[in-house]
Design a protein around this motif. Structure first.
Motif, mmCIF file in Angstrom:
data_model
loop_
_atom_site.group_PDB
_atom_site.id
_atom_site.type_symbol
_atom_site.label_atom_id
_atom_site.label_comp_id
_atom_site.label_asym_id
_atom_site.label_seq_id
_atom_site.Cartn_x
_atom_site.Cartn_y
_atom_site.Cartn_z
ATOM 1 N N CYS A 1 0.814 -1.224 0.000
ATOM 2 C CA CYS A 1 0.000 0.000 0.000
ATOM 3 C C CYS A 1 0.848 1.275 0.000
ATOM 4 O O CYS A 1 0.332 2.357 -0.209
ATOM 5 N N THR A 2 2.122 1.170 0.335
ATOM 6 C CA THR A 2 3.113 2.261 0.351
ATOM 7 C C THR A 2 3.076 3.137 1.612
ATOM 8 O O THR A 2 3.906 4.027 1.772
ATOM 9 N N LEU A 3 2.126 2.888 2.515
ATOM 10 C CA LEU A 3 1.983 3.817 3.647
ATOM 11 C C LEU A 3 3.219 3.873 4.542
ATOM 12 O O LEU A 3 3.625 4.936 5.000
ATOM 13 N N CYS A 4 3.831 2.715 4.801
ATOM 14 C CA CYS A 4 5.020 2.724 5.668
ATOM 15 C C CYS A 4 6.131 3.539 5.015
ATOM 16 O O CYS A 4 6.841 4.319 5.675
ATOM 17 N N TRP A 5 6.271 3.371 3.731
ATOM 18 C CA TRP A 5 7.320 4.060 2.970
ATOM 19 C C TRP A 5 7.108 5.577 3.016
ATOM 20 O O TRP A 5 8.034 6.343 3.235
ATOM 21 N N PRO B 1 -1.848 -0.685 7.614
ATOM 22 C CA PRO B 1 -3.272 -1.016 7.775
ATOM 23 C C PRO B 1 -3.540 -2.516 7.924
ATOM 24 O O PRO B 1 -4.663 -2.917 8.216
ATOM 25 N N VAL B 2 -2.510 -3.325 7.705
ATOM 26 C CA VAL B 2 -2.723 -4.774 7.735
ATOM 27 C C VAL B 2 -2.325 -5.308 9.115
ATOM 28 O O VAL B 2 -1.215 -5.058 9.596
ATOM 29 N N SER B 3 -3.232 -6.060 9.703
ATOM 30 C CA SER B 3 -2.995 -6.567 11.048
ATOM 31 C C SER B 3 -1.749 -7.473 11.095
ATOM 32 O O SER B 3 -1.568 -8.346 10.246
ATOM 33 N N ASP B 4 -0.889 -7.237 12.093
ATOM 34 C CA ASP B 4 0.322 -8.045 12.320
ATOM 35 C C ASP B 4 1.263 -8.098 11.115
ATOM 36 O O ASP B 4 2.013 -9.064 10.947
ATOM 37 N N CYS B 5 1.224 -7.088 10.294
ATOM 38 C CA CYS B 5 2.133 -7.063 9.141
ATOM 39 C C CYS B 5 3.473 -6.455 9.554
ATOM 40 O O CYS B 5 4.526 -7.005 9.279
ATOM 41 N N ILE B 6 3.429 -5.312 10.254
ATOM 42 C CA ILE B 6 4.664 -4.750 10.826
ATOM 43 C C ILE B 6 4.535 -4.831 12.343
ATOM 44 O O ILE B 6 3.534 -4.395 12.915
ATOM 45 N N THR B 7 5.537 -5.408 12.978
ATOM 46 C CA THR B 7 5.524 -5.528 14.438
ATOM 47 C C THR B 7 6.831 -4.974 14.993
ATOM 48 O O THR B 7 7.903 -5.289 14.477
#
Ligand code: SF4
Ligand code: SF4
Length: 396
Positions: free
Chosen positions: A279-283, A317-323
């Protein structure tokens, strides 16, 4: 001549009050017995920055002549006791673009003591501490990193317990009675005194032998001499390049070669690429431009550059994708993406293991982008501190 020297290595701003209280109280306890002492800050940026490792130093001398002789130097080259109030800094500290990375025992005297607040065991920490040619002692004060910062004092007894351990390491500083009096005047009442006493009794140190520890050579660089500097102020653009590592395609932003920032980190993001929707949001949201773009459109957090703020975890936005996971459980700074590409199943095992070992117990509740930017990860991924015999509320 008999002078005791010490340093306190702490997270800038977040642990400033904690470090001040330890340093000041130790000196004031010795002064009660007619000694002379000074506690002073060095080697932190001005203004000090959130989370960047910083140091306080202190000298305790038998008389003012001795104190003047040692205090005339910029900072001690060697100290009897090093105190580190966040175990993630056992990996080394990089406070300025000035030294490169300094091992946590860089100025601990041969045979001196390193005291670390930690929920981990001696072996878990020694493997991170850069090996050296002389022995030292390692003592652990149980508990996570206490965030007693510039504007808040987290009254959880960490200061008193570290002081008890420091006195155990160097009993010639003062008597326990003087330390107790100084704690009462500068920190708190009976609960703190009891905590200091218990810590004095309970603290044991292990000898770390020459050659034991992290074999990595800490990175250093040469500062320009004044004769080599260009005229005026020149700030080069850092640029970037249109390929990811040695692969064709993707993008890697340019980075400062002499300030890597990773020692700022108390926790790191781990990414479950199987769940990523690109989705690019973290970037977009990463304040430090940490994500490299891979040729197939994933975002790989570069572990040399990440300061561990937690914004990416908050925004994904994705559950447990980045921890976010405690930094102490990692022994490398390699690419997670390349590990996943090589063996997705093994990477899943790695993720599960790291999340289990380095679970972040307490985080600020963060919902949405605004909250993320207003204070994500301030707790540094650490547990609430607790003295063995006391709960946190006992210190209120
Ligand atoms: S933790 Fe912070 S600095 Fe590190 S990748 Fe995430 S947003 Fe960027
Ligand atoms: S925010 Fe999460 S889902 Fe979106 S690109 Fe980053 S890791 Fe993937």
């Amino acid at each position: 001549m008999s002078v005791i020297s010490f340093e306190i290595v702490y997270r800038g701003i977040y642990q400033k009050t904690l470090a001040n209280k330890i340093s000041r109280t130790l000196v004031l306890a010795a002064v009660k017995e007619g000694k002379q002492g000074i506690s002073f800050g060095r080697y932190s940026d001005s203004p000090e920055r959130n989370g960047i490792p910083a140091k306080l130093f202190g000298y305790i001398a038998d008389n003012s002549e001795e104190l003047q002789a040692v205090a005339a130097k910029y900072e001690p080259k060697q100290v009897d006791v090093s105190i580190c109030v966040d175990d993630t800094m056992c990996k080394g500290v990089e406070s300025w673009a000035w030294y490169g990375l300094q091992p946590i025992t860089a100025v601990t005297k041969p045979g001196g003591t390193l005291i670390v607040t930690s929920n981990y065991k001696t072996d878990d920490l020694v493997k991170h501490i850069h090996r050296r040619g002389t022995p030292y002692k390692l003592a652990i004060v149980p508990g996570g990193a206490s965030m007693a910062g510039l504007w808040v004092y987290k009254n959880d007894g960490t200061d008193a317990r570290v002081l008890g351990a420091a006195l155990k390491a160097e009993p010639s500083i003062c008597s326990m009675a003087s330390l107790e009096q100084a704690i009462r005047e500068n920190i708190g009442g009976d609960a703190h005194i009891e905590a200091a006493r218990a810590s004095f009794e309970d603290t044991r140190s292990d000898e770390v032998k020459p050659g034991q520890g992290n074999t990595e050579v800490p990175f250093t660089f040469q500062l320009l001499k004044w004769t080599e500097m260009r005229e005026g102020v020149v700030i080069d653009g850092v640029g970037g390049h249109n390929n990811y590592r040695d692969l064709e395609g993707g993008y890697e932003p340019g980075r400062n070669e002499v300030f890597k920032k990773w020692s700022t980190r108390t926790m790191r993001p781990v990414v479950a690429f199987d769940k990523c929707t690109k989705c690019t949001l973290c970037w977009i949201a990463c304040p430090d431009t940490v994500f490299d773009v891979t040729p197939d459109g994933y975002f790989d957090a570069n572990m040399e550059a990440c300061c561990g703020c937690g914004v990416c975890e908050a925004i994904c936005p994705v559950s447990d994708c980045i921890t976010m996971v405690n930094e102490v459980v990692f022994e490398d700074r390699g690419s997670q993406y390349l590990m996943w590409k090589k063996d997705a199943q093994a990477y899943q095992g790695y993720l599960t293991d790291k999340r289990k070992k380095g679970k972040v117990e307490k985080r600020f509740p963060i919902t949405g982008l605004a909250a993320a930017f207003s204070g994500a990860g301030l707790d540094g991924g650490h547990n609430l501190n607790s003295a063995k015999a006391k709960s946190v509320k006992d210190f209120k």
